[in-house]
Every structure is written in C-alpha cells, then in structure tokens.
Design a protein around this motif. Structure first.
Motif, PDB file in Angstrom:
ATOM      1  N   ARG A 142     -61.743 -16.534 -32.304  1.00  6.59           N
ATOM      2  CA  ARG A 142     -63.483 -16.456 -33.210  1.00  6.59           C
ATOM      3  C   ARG A 142     -62.384 -15.068 -34.540  1.00  6.59           C
ATOM      4  NH1 ARG A 142     -65.237 -18.883 -37.121  1.00  6.59           N
ATOM      5  NH2 ARG A 142     -65.722 -20.439 -35.104  1.00  6.59           N
ATOM      6  N   LEU A 143     -62.116 -14.298 -33.917  1.00 10.47           N
ATOM      7  CA  LEU A 143     -61.470 -13.643 -34.307  1.00 10.47           C
ATOM      8  C   LEU A 143     -60.003 -14.044 -35.311  1.00 10.47           C
ATOM      9  CD1 LEU A 143     -61.182 -10.123 -34.027  1.00 10.47           C
ATOM     10  CD2 LEU A 143     -60.021 -10.218 -33.065  1.00 10.47           C
ATOM     11  N   PHE A 144     -59.304 -14.104 -34.707  1.00 10.01           N
ATOM     12  CA  PHE A 144     -57.909 -14.739 -35.495  1.00 10.01           C
ATOM     13  C   PHE A 144     -58.896 -15.812 -36.375  1.00 10.01           C
ATOM     14  CE2 PHE A 144     -55.730 -13.401 -30.973  1.00 10.01           C
ATOM     15  CZ  PHE A 144     -55.118 -11.907 -32.352  1.00 10.01           C
ATOM     16  N   LYS A 145     -59.682 -17.064 -36.194  1.00 10.84           N
ATOM     17  CA  LYS A 145     -59.860 -17.698 -36.576  1.00 10.84           C
ATOM     18  C   LYS A 145     -61.217 -18.113 -37.483  1.00 10.84           C
ATOM     19  CE  LYS A 145     -58.658 -22.254 -37.139  1.00 10.84           C
ATOM     20  NZ  LYS A 145     -57.545 -23.048 -38.479  1.00 10.84           N
ATOM     21  N   GLY A 146     -61.879 -16.808 -37.808  1.00 14.35           N
ATOM     22  CA  GLY A 146     -63.157 -16.395 -38.888  1.00 14.35           C
ATOM     23  C   GLY A 146     -62.455 -16.566 -39.794  1.00 14.35           C
TER      24      GLY A 146
ATOM     25  N   ASP B   2     -67.631 -12.308 -40.345  1.00 16.55           N
ATOM     26  CA  ASP B   2     -67.134 -12.733 -39.060  1.00 16.55           C
ATOM     27  C   ASP B   2     -66.118 -12.205 -38.628  1.00 16.55           C
ATOM     28  OD1 ASP B   2     -69.095 -14.694 -39.533  1.00 16.55           O
ATOM     29  OD2 ASP B   2     -67.827 -16.359 -40.666  1.00 16.55           O
ATOM     30  N   ARG B   3     -65.079 -11.851 -38.742  1.00 13.37           N
ATOM     31  CA  ARG B   3     -64.237 -10.759 -37.439  1.00 13.37           C
ATOM     32  C   ARG B   3     -64.351  -9.492 -36.788  1.00 13.37           C
ATOM     33  NH1 ARG B   3     -59.040 -13.413 -41.983  1.00 13.37           N
ATOM     34  NH2 ARG B   3     -59.081 -15.232 -40.114  1.00 13.37           N
TER      35      ARG B   3
END
Length: 89
Positions: free
Chosen positions: A23-27, A32-33
């Motif tokens: 989720r951190l890389f794709k947010g 969201d990140r």
C-alpha cells in the motif's frame, strides 16, 4: 505453547508488514501513503515487541518505545506538510 503462538503471531505481523509495504508503494494519493507509513511503523513496533518476548530481553522493548515516539512525530510532520505545505511556521 507460547513459542508456537509467538511464531504464528510473527507470521501474521510479517504478512501485515508486506501488505502495508504494498500500500505504501501503490497508494493512489499522498494521504494513503502517509497512513500506510504510520501503519508500517505500528507493524514494526509489533514485530520488535514479539521478538523481545521470544528472546526474553528488555532491549527490544526500549527500541520499540523509541520507534513509537519517532514514528508519531514523523506522522504528524508528514500530515502537517501535506495540509499546509510547511512543517515549521
């Protein structure tokens, strides 16, 4: 019995860590990140505490406490920067 429960807990927290990294890389947005980064810090704290219980030493608990304080300050700074574009007024 406790060793088995700790092993399962370490596996679950590690899975949560991997999903949070995704989720951190794709947010889709910066908010969201930031939320994923805060969740990542919480997952790492849980991992450190579980390792401290497994190895029966107090050093890990102190490291988890320090990481919790730094993670909180970092999350507040990121959120303030996102809202205002400036950290220090």
């Amino acid at each position: 019995m406790i060793a088995g429960a700790l092993t399962i807990a370490l596996g679950c927290v590690s899975l949560a860590l991997v999903l949070t990294l995704y989720r951190l890389f794709k947010g889709p947005s910066a908010a969201d990140r930031i939320l994923a980064l805060d969740t990542l810090v919480i997952n790492v704290i849980a991992l450190i505490v579980l390792l401290g219980i497994l190895e029966e030493t107090m050093v890990y608990f102190e490291a988890a406490l320090l990481l919790a304080m730094v993670g909180f300050v970092g999350t507040v700074a990121y959120a303030k920067f996102l809202l205002r574009g400036d950290i220090v007024e």
